[in-house]
Design an enzyme around this catalytic site. Structure first.
Site, PDB file in Angstrom:
ATOM      1  N   HIS A 167       0.818  -1.206   0.000  1.00  0.00           N
ATOM      2  CA  HIS A 167       0.000   0.000   0.000  1.00  0.00           C
ATOM      3  C   HIS A 167       0.857   1.263   0.000  1.00  0.00           C
ATOM      4  O   HIS A 167       0.505   2.261  -0.631  1.00  0.00           O
ATOM      5  CB  HIS A 167      -0.914  -0.008   1.228  1.00  0.00           C
ATOM      6  CG  HIS A 167      -1.976   1.047   1.200  1.00  0.00           C
ATOM      7  ND1 HIS A 167      -3.091   0.962   0.407  1.00  0.00           N
ATOM      8  CD2 HIS A 167      -2.086   2.227   1.865  1.00  0.00           C
ATOM      9  CE1 HIS A 167      -3.854   2.030   0.589  1.00  0.00           C
ATOM     10  NE2 HIS A 167      -3.259   2.819   1.462  1.00  0.00           N
ATOM     11  N   HIS A 217     -10.258   2.854  -0.747  1.00  0.00           N
ATOM     12  CA  HIS A 217     -10.516   2.442   0.635  1.00  0.00           C
ATOM     13  C   HIS A 217     -11.359   1.172   0.587  1.00  0.00           C
ATOM     14  O   HIS A 217     -12.443   1.086   1.157  1.00  0.00           O
ATOM     15  CB  HIS A 217     -11.203   3.561   1.423  1.00  0.00           C
ATOM     16  CG  HIS A 217     -10.509   3.856   2.714  1.00  0.00           C
ATOM     17  ND1 HIS A 217     -11.157   4.083   3.895  1.00  0.00           N
ATOM     18  CD2 HIS A 217      -9.182   3.936   3.019  1.00  0.00           C
ATOM     19  CE1 HIS A 217     -10.289   4.299   4.864  1.00  0.00           C
ATOM     20  NE2 HIS A 217      -9.083   4.217   4.349  1.00  0.00           N
TER      21      HIS A 217
END
Length: 743
Positions: A56, A102
């Site tokens: 990430h 998200h």
């Protein structure tokens, strides 16, 4: 009473390879880590490495391929590498924008996951000195029949609306699709766009040694710990137990933070600024240190974690550094501006504390309870993160559909009705009516209501930004290179359809596990296709996000590289939407009359072909794409068209239906289109529908090499024999009916 000695002992404990594996660090990375440190890390240091080297934060599987994207044109002020991309929109102004995912948090806790996705992307924009003016969301949910889908839709939509509406930024564009491939892993991609003066843009880079590190915003709690690590791992059924890793948002605090930051930015107090997003205080401090110094060679940071405002008692250094509590920022101030900065944040009732200093050591030194709990070099955390050349295989080419075996439908009107009411094409009014689209007073038109790109006025002027979000996952699944080209081309086309000059894109690349050769092949080829389109269309990537490991129990999502496009409208008197058609107008198709049924909505919904059986997607001719888009923008600028719509999902048939519904008028379609399945419902690249007044047709050369008249606008209130009332009921009725059901 907090046992400080026990906390310090736990933080300073030497870690081993087993602990590293629990933190997502593999054997090769563990070896690299201890080689760089020349020792084993303690718990705090291991936690910091684990988040900074996560997929990430480091993009370790995609970084080398992302370098294939063009990132500059004459309008780009700042490309990838900062909090958001920056483009020149004239008159000394800049548009600042970015998109981020998200996904995992929104599946685990839909409301807070989606809400904090909105909050995080807003901070990426206003941390650079921009006032946010627009929000966009691209949503993918599972099969409507899946038992979780309805509650996920309700939670995500409520979270987006709850946060965006409260913070006072309009949600003006987006897309929502359903497919069983997202059953165990929904996608929530959020984009924000802001405005700033070009001489008042702030960056994470530029900090120099000897200056105070200033923490502002909400207090730090235990929510969101390991959020970045979770976003870099696959799901398994039952992962709802991960709720502690989902952050909790407060839009009212975010609004105060926006105003306080913009007020302080109007002074000369800030040397560098970074929001606390994924990995919280760790990533913000590392990124500012790594890009600091006179020439960007990096600096050091020393922080006293006892000075960090804390919401909970007994928090360890590990928890403080890895917390992803929301509405927090980190700044490097000039030393004589501390009192000024504190007064600004006290005015807005926000925490503001000096928690450390920048140094010239190139190291991150953290102290808690008077003890050193971390002392590591900064550079290996960022520049030296793993950069894998993952093995990949070329995705298999699909065989073309055998058109001889595909029957013509008995009733084209019934086909149109079914397509317009299927989950992907059905109106999403139920969703976008929950979003405040007109707060701030500058939304001229939202894409939800008019179908192409949203139009947002640049406050106090007669110019505007056009904004869109696009992706067709079934094309990418069928051929990632052509599908990647199409993603970029469609964004270019949507912006052109309202009269905007496309300038640049942000992207959000959502894929499965990159350690699988087949998945990595899709990632590589999609990026290469996107890059080819960006180069051909002079439409560079200025910011973005990569979200990998979107899998549940080993099953990957459909490959979903989403693009957010931004363009400039120089004069709001010269725009077009799909609403303006008038009775008697000629309907002109700019582009090919022949469509392509492979990987089309028709193939999936009517022929019930999915996967390999659905065939390859339509090819993308980038030269034609640019020429046709240029032609449409020229027609709009000259005021020669009453309505424009791009041709995409469902082909000409669905585009005509949307134009008819928007105008409330009927459309008569020529028989050579209306009775030809490939022409009517086949999909194609580079095509537009334009409605042109008869007198314009008489005085301008509207047909020929690029344009073909395929019908006319009338007051019959019918399309393909279907009453518009029936079409509207089917189109707008599906989602409210679906959401009203009780599981």
């Amino acid at each position: 009473m907090t046992d400080t000695s026990a906390i310090i002992s736990a933080m300073q404990a030497e870690q081993d390879e087993t602990s590293a594996a629990e933190h997502g660090i593999n054997t090769e990375e563990w070896s690299r880590l201890i080689t760089r440190l020349n020792r084993k890390p303690n718990l705090v240091e291991l936690g910091i490495y684990s988040v900074m080297w996560s997929e990430h934060c480091s993009y370790k599987s995609s970084r080398r391929h992302l370098s294939k994207f063009p990132t500059k044109n004459k309008h780009v002020i700042q490309g990838p590498g900062e909090n958001a991309g920056v483009i020149d929109i004239g008159d000394g102004q800049a548009a600042i924008f970015k998109m981020e995912s998200h996904n995992h948090p929104s599946y685990i806790e839909p409301y807070q996951g989606a809400a904090t996705g909105v909050g995080g992307i807003l901070r990426d924009v206003f941390t650079m000195g921009a006032r946010p003016i627009a929000l966009v969301n691209a949503l993918r949910f599972g099969d409507p029949s899946h038992p979780k889908t309805r509650s996920l839709v309700a939670g995500v939509v409520a979270g987006i609306g709850g946060y965006g509406n409260c913070v006072g930024v309009p949600t003006v564009a987006g897309e929502t699709e359903f497919h069983e491939g997202y059953n165990g892993n929904i996608l929530v991609n959020a984009m924000a766009v802001g405005l700033a003066d070009q001489d008042k843009i702030f960056y994470a880079r530029g900090a120099t040694p000897g200056n105070p590190i200033f923490y502002v915003g909400s207090k730090t709690g235990r929510d969101g710990i390991h959020g970045a690590t979770m976003a870099s791992a696959e799901f398994s059924e039952g992962d709802e137990d991960n709720r502690p890793t989902v952050q909790v948002g407060d839009p009212f605090t975010e609004k105060l933070l926006i105003e306080a930051c913009l007020e302080l930015m109007a002074t000369d107090a800030i040397q560098a600024i970074q929001d606390m997003g994924a990995a919280g205080l760790t990533s913000s401090s590392v990124e500012m240190a790594d890009s600091g110094g006179e020439n960007g060679e990096g600096i050091g940071v020393e922080m006293d974690l006892d000075k960090v405002p804390q919401r909970e008692t007994g928090m360890s250094a590990y928890e403080i550094m890895l917390s992803e509590s929301q509405e927090r920022m980190l700044m490097v101030l000039y030393p004589d501006k501390i009192d000024l900065a504190k007064k600004v944040f006290e005015k807005y009732d926000l925490d503001a504390e000096v928690i450390g200093m920048t140094t010239d050591t190139g190291r991150m030194v953290l102290k808690q309870f008077g003890e050193t709990v971390c002392d590591i070099p900064v550079a290996p955390l960022a520049e030296d993160a793993p950069n894998y050349d993952r093995p990949w295989v070329e995705p298999k080419k699909r065989a073309p559909l055998d058109m001889e075996t595909i029957p013509e439908p008995e009733d084209y009107g019934e086909v149109l009705l079914k397509l317009m009411s299927c989950p992907d094409m059905a109106s999403k009014r139920w969703i976008w009516e929950q979003y405040d689209r007109h707060v701030m007073g500058d939304t001229v038109d939202s894409s939800q209501s008019q179908g192409n790109a949203a139009i947002v006025r640049i406050h106090g002027t007669n110019k505007a930004l056009a904004i869109t979000s696009d992706c067709t996952p079934r094309y990418v699944a069928a051929d990632p290179y052509e599908g990647g080209k199409q993603v970029v081309a469609e964004a270019y086309r949507n912006l052109s359809a309202v009269g905007a000059k496309p300038i640049a894109i942000t992207d959000n690349l959502n894929f499965g596990n990159p350690e699988k050769r087949e998945t990595m092949g899709y990632i590589v080829k999609a990026i290469e296709g996107m890059a080819a389109a960006c180069r051909a269309l002079d439409f560079p990537v200025v910011s973005g996000n990569v979200s990998l490991y979107n899998e549940t129990d080993g099953i990957a999502i459909p490959p979903t590289p989403v693009v957010g496009g931004v363009g400039l409208i120089g004069d709001l008197d010269k725009v077009a939407t799909l609403k303006g058609a008038q009775p008697g107008d000629a309907l002109i198709l700019i582009g090919e009359t022949k469509g392509h049924l492979g990987a089309s909505l028709y193939a999936r919904e009517i022929l019930e072909l999915d996967g390999e059986d659905a065939g390859p997607p339509p090819p993308v001719d980038l030269e034609t794409e640019q020429q046709n888009s240029d032609s449409v923008r020229h027609l709009i600028e000259q005021g020669l068209v009453n309505a424009v719509h791009d041709v995409s999902d469902g082909g000409i048939g669905c585009a005509i239906a949307e134009m008819a519904l928007a105008s409330g008028l009927g459309i008569a379609i020529d028989d050579n289109i209306a009775k030809d399945t490939e022409a009517l419902f086949g999909e194609r690249s580079g095509a537009f529908l334009v409605a042109v007044a008869p007198e314009v047709m008489a005085t301008h050369h509207m047909t020929g090499d690029r344009g073909t008249q395929i019908g006319s606008i009338d007051d019959s209130a019918q399309v393909l024999g279907l009453p518009l009332a029936s079409l509207r009921e089917a189109h707008e009725g599906w989602l409210p009916s679906y959401m009203s059901k009780v599981d």
